[in-house]
Design a protein around this motif. Structure first.
Motif, PDB file in Angstrom:
ATOM      1  N   SER A 117      21.886  47.526  10.123  1.00 10.76           N
ATOM      2  CA  SER A 117      22.191  46.699  11.284  1.00 10.76           C
ATOM      3  C   SER A 117      22.378  45.246  10.874  1.00 10.76           C
ATOM      4  O   SER A 117      21.663  44.726  10.011  1.00 10.76           O
ATOM      5  CB  SER A 117      21.100  46.816  12.347  1.00 10.76           C
TER       6      SER A 117
ATOM      7  N   ASP B 128      27.772  47.858   9.835  1.00  7.31           N
ATOM      8  CA  ASP B 128      27.387  47.868  11.244  1.00  7.31           C
ATOM      9  C   ASP B 128      28.460  47.194  12.091  1.00  7.31           C
ATOM     10  O   ASP B 128      28.901  47.717  13.109  1.00  7.31           O
ATOM     11  CB  ASP B 128      26.037  47.153  11.387  1.00  7.31           C
TER      12      ASP B 128
ATOM     13  N   ARG C 180      21.780  54.375  17.106  1.00 10.06           N
ATOM     14  CA  ARG C 180      21.643  53.081  16.422  1.00 10.06           C
ATOM     15  C   ARG C 180      20.360  52.374  16.874  1.00 10.06           C
ATOM     16  O   ARG C 180      19.567  51.924  16.049  1.00 10.06           O
ATOM     17  CB  ARG C 180      22.860  52.212  16.722  1.00 10.06           C
TER      18      ARG C 180
END
Lengths: 279, 323, 316
Positions: free
Chosen positions: A104, A109, A159
């Motif tokens: 992330s 990402d 996610r």
């Protein structure tokens, strides 16, 4: 964890009702696939628009085909679309969501988020039309369109969950002893999102069946064979003349299956929502 | 004798699951006189906050039941009121200060509009009148620039300032009773003493009765005349606050007192603690709930629950109290 | 809200716009069917083929063709429809107002009704009214849009039902005729969105009702009306706005696609439907590209609205 989920699911009678409905339809689909049911869907077995009788439970259609046989066959079509789309989009969503969450705020990402943003920005039926146009009537255009757009929600949820899991101690420990990232993701992170994937898969299944109907009506769906969407498209002309066979058969099968799936999805969601249980 | 500002008798709160009744609060009664502060102490989870919410009639209905013989504010019975009648009392005659000033104020309204809404609800009046009342109330809790504070949103203030604003909201209608549920727990110690001083000052000047809920005996000692010690939903000791620190009679109260660090330092001994853990509401031991953790327990303690006899205004629920 | 903030938000939309237009370019122009031979007569010469390919831009490099497509979208000079020869931008300009008139009432009513039902269910959470509303919305979610349309048509437009409204068509010239033609599509749209909307709004409101500040207000004697319509509603404006903004392009396009092709209403949906069935590439690529761009714009406006609605969203 799964055991608890099953126990909670079992104590929810709406969820169990939904599960039984889904199981019954799945059974019909399996029977169709193995040649036991619905094999007479394309043969002309009567006159056009016969009304319901012992030999034709829902009457016949414009061509004199048995509507009940076609409805049974449509069950298999619905499950085929549902299974393929659900499986592929869930796998895609899980993988990309996990990568996106694990890295992330990194470039990977960003790229995945960008792709998600782009896909979410195109109205679905237009996207399906564009894919159908690009693939020039390929049988799989509908499946591709659904898979390519349905994974985004799964990925978004996964996610978020992976970002949460990443902060747990055992993951930090695994990183500290130098296990490769991909191994950690597949062995330790993704298995912990299974319950979320299960819920999400049940929701995607509903969406896939629902969407197939609309796409088939728009001429973007099932090309050969028969589906409830095609039967409803057929019925749109017939109902004005008072022939309701296609509409009642396909409409009610579709409604019962969707209802079952919705109930199952709801109670699955309740069953895996451990936060609520702790509260 | 004066009419108590708040009088609670035989309050019970329980969870109902199937045929089981698990008491979270078991038959508690107390009075608070105008201008006096009473502390309600006990470990977290012993039912303190629930007691407060039950007095206001705010307990969520799902699975939680309450009963009482009476709850009176200024001699007026409020426990049998309809929802609409109760709304007239809440905020005007009895107000509450919550533990988390960060989340207890609606983030999308200004401090002034939140406080003003409380005043308008109960007294009405023109915009000017309400504005005036809001400013006075903010000023009375120590804000130098009430007009400016009124125009800010809660997230723009620090925790301590938010709690002061909350106190301004609680006092704007000059209620007879204020319930303060852990009002300083989430604040640092400097802010804490400001909040406690303001509360004490307002309590004196408005002759308000305060029910101060806290697990922190230091807070109780600073602000309260009377103390109620609660354990597992029961009142185990009711006493004068100075008396508690010198001569706690219930073994649990004594344990709490000995857990205060500075007192121990004076005594030169190591920091004491009460052995064992607080049982959950569904696994309460029969008899005295404290018996399994009590060093003075005798067989009788496991069989019968001791009663709190507070005919003299003080009392202890123990078969073998410390003398 | 400063001008530079607006500018920055718009800047964030650029990668999305590029992505959306790139995908529609890729699918419909680059990978789309080769139209060379459709435009040629029988037995074309090599020169003729080259000429047509040049006219269609097939000889240009990839990036140049994409840039050309972008230019078309920006200037709204979208070429001519393959099937009617009319300019695409004039088709869109003519049909878009019809589509908006068609879906707007259903969209607004569906959201308002969903909001009210959601509020009621959240307020009476766990009580019979909540259970009734939530069961009804699961039933509503389980009926396909197509089944709703056909069912309503049978009930309201045919001699087998009440026969009050037209089976199809759109001859609107005053309010009466508008209501005559718009009622059944509106009911269909409300019906198909109501279940989803109610569930969504209930979830949002139920979350808000649990907040500490709502408990504070209860402790200060706020009435249920004040709690729900002032505090809960204002606090949930962000998710509500987001849902509404996000769904506008989808309801306008997807809703009108189905409603218009079914009821034969000459809006943008019917144009798109005809373009799908006849493979009219200029129309398709314009509609896909423009709705993508519109959606990104809606997102940006949505972000800007956040800072108006919620004081906690930082105003730079």
């Amino acid at each position: 964890m799964m055991n608890d989920t099953w126990q909670r699911l079992k104590s929810d009678r709406y969820g169990m009702g939904g599960l039984m409905v889904v199981a019954a339809f799945a059974f019909i689909a399996i029977c169709v696939w193995s040649g036991l049911l619905g094999q007479g869907w394309s043969e002309v077995s009567g006159n056009r628009w016969e009304s319901a009788s012992a030999s034709h439970w829902f009457g016949t259609n414009l061509l004199g085909q048995d509507i009940f046989q076609r409805t049974l066959f449509g069950t298999a079509t619905a499950f085929e679309v549902g299974l393929i789309v659900t499986l592929c989009s869930t796998i895609l969503g899980a993988l990309l969501g996990a990568l996106s969450g694990w890295y992330s705020n990194g470039w990977l990402d960003e790229v995945i988020l960008w792709i998600k943003g782009v896909l979410d920005s195109i109205p679905f039926y237009l996207f399906a039309a564009a894919i159908a146009y690009a693939l020039q009537g390929n049988t799989w255009a509908m499946h591709v369109a659904m898979i390519v757009t349905f994974w985004t929600t799964t990925a978004r949820i996964i996610r978020g969950e992976v970002i949460r899991i990443k902060q747990r101690e055992y993951i930090e420990a695994a990183q500290a002893i130098g296990l490769p990232d991909l191994l950690i993701i597949f062995r330790h992170v993704l298995p912990n999102t299974f319950h979320i994937l299960l819920v999400q898969a049940s929701i995607v299944f509903v969406a896939a069946i629902n969407t197939e109907v609309i796409l088939s009506f728009l001429g973007l769906g099932i090309q050969d064979g028969v589906s409830w969407g095609l039967m409803l498209a057929e019925s749109s002309q017939e109902v004005l003349a008072g022939h309701f066979g296609n509409f009642i058969a396909a409409g009610s099968f579709l409604f019962i299956l969707l209802m079952g799936f919705n109930l199952l999805a709801d109670s699955l969601q309740d069953a895996v929502d451990t936060r609520r249980v702790i509260q | 004798m004066k009419t108590p500002a708040l009088s609670v008798s035989n309050l019970r709160i329980w969870f109902e699951s199937g045929s089981n009744r698990n008491h979270a609060v078991d038959n508690i009664s107390f009075n608070i006189l105008p201008g006096e502060a009473t502390g309600l102490v006990g470990e977290s989870g012993c039912g303190k906050s629930m007691t407060a919410l039950a007095i206001l009639g705010l307990l969520p209905a799902a699975g939680i039941k309450t009963s009482c013989s009476s709850i009176k504010v200024n001699g007026i019975e409020i426990s049998r009121l309809s929802q609409a009648q109760r709304r007239d009392i809440l905020g005007r005659d009895i107000a509450m200060i919550f533990q988390q000033p960060g989340t207890a104020l609606d983030p999308v309204f200004t401090i002034g509009s939140l406080i003003g809404a409380t005043y308008r609800r109960h007294f009405g009046g023109s915009k000017q009148v309400i504005r005036q009342a809001v400013c006075e109330s903010l000023e009375s809790v120590g804000f130098k620039d009430p007009g400016q504070i009124a125009a800010t949103y809660p997230h723009q203030l620090s925790g301590g300032m938010r709690q002061l604003a909350m106190i301004a909201m609680a006092t704007i209608c000059k209620p007879a009773v204020i319930i303060a549920d852990e009002p300083t727990t989430s604040l640092d110690s400097a802010t804490r003493s400001i909040i406690l001083q303001q509360l004490a000052r307002l309590q004196k000047s408005h002759q308000t009765a305060v029910l101060m809920i806290s697990h922190d005996l230091g807070v109780i000692r600073q602000n309260c005349n009377q103390v109620l010690v609660m354990y597992c939903g029961r009142l185990v000791e009711k006493t004068d606050s100075q008396h508690l620190f010198a001569h706690a009679r219930h073994p649990y109260s004594a344990g709490l007192v000995s857990c205060i660090p500075q007192i121990n330092v004076q005594q030169g001994s190591s920091l004491a603690s009460i052995p064992g853990q607080v049982p959950t509401a569904d696994r309460l031991p029969p008899g005295c709930h404290f018996a399994p953790r009590c060093t003075r327990a005798r067989p009788v303690c496991d069989e019968a629950a001791p009663e709190l006899d507070d005919a003299q205004g003080v009392g202890v629920a123990c078969f073998r109290p410390l003398s | 809200m400063t001008r530079s903030y607006v500018a920055r938000r718009l800047l964030y939309g650029i990668p999305l716009v590029l992505g959306v237009t790139f995908i529609s370019f890729l699918l419909m122009v680059y990978f789309g069917p080769d139209k060379t031979y459709e435009l040629l007569g029988k037995n074309p010469t090599a020169d003729q083929i080259r000429e047509v390919r040049q006219a269609l831009g097939y000889d240009q490099p990839f990036m140049l063709r994409y840039a050309d497509y972008l230019k078309q979208l920006v200037t709204l000079d979208l070429g001519l429809s393959d099937s009617s020869g009319e300019s695409v931008s004039s088709i869109l300009g003519r049909t878009l107002p019809i589509s908006i008139a068609l879906v707007l009432p259903g969209f607004v009513l569906g959201n308002i009704a969903g909001l009210m039902l959601g509020l009621m269910a959240a307020w009476y959470r766990g009580k019979w009214l909540d259970k009734l509303i939530m069961s009804a919305s699961v039933v509503g979610m389980s009926v396909s849009f197509l089944v709703i349309i056909i069912g309503l048509q049978i009930l309201l437009c045919t001699p087998y039902g009440l026969n009050l409204f037209p089976v199809r068509g759109w001859q609107v010239h005053d309010l009466g005729s508008y209501l005559y033609f718009v009622t059944v599509p509106t009911l269909a749209l409300v019906f198909v969105t109501l279940g989803y909307n109610t569930r969504f709004y209930r979830a949002v409101m139920a979350d808000e009702i649990d907040r500490d500040h709502i408990r504070t207000l209860r402790a200060y004697g706020a009435s249920p009306f004040e709690l729900m319509f002032k505090h809960v509603l204002k606090n949930s404006l962000i998710p509500i706005l987001t849902r509404i903004m996000f769904s506008i392009p989808f309801v306008v396009i997807s809703g009108s696609l189905l409603l218009e092709s079914y009821f034969g209403i000459p809006g943008i949906g019917l144009v798109t439907f005809n373009a799908i069935t006849s493979g009219d590439q200029p129309v398709l690529k314009a509609v896909v590209g423009l709705t993508g761009v519109l959606f990104v714009l809606a997102l940006t406006v949505n972000d800007l609205l956040y800072s108006l609605v919620d004081p906690r969203v930082a105003k730079p």
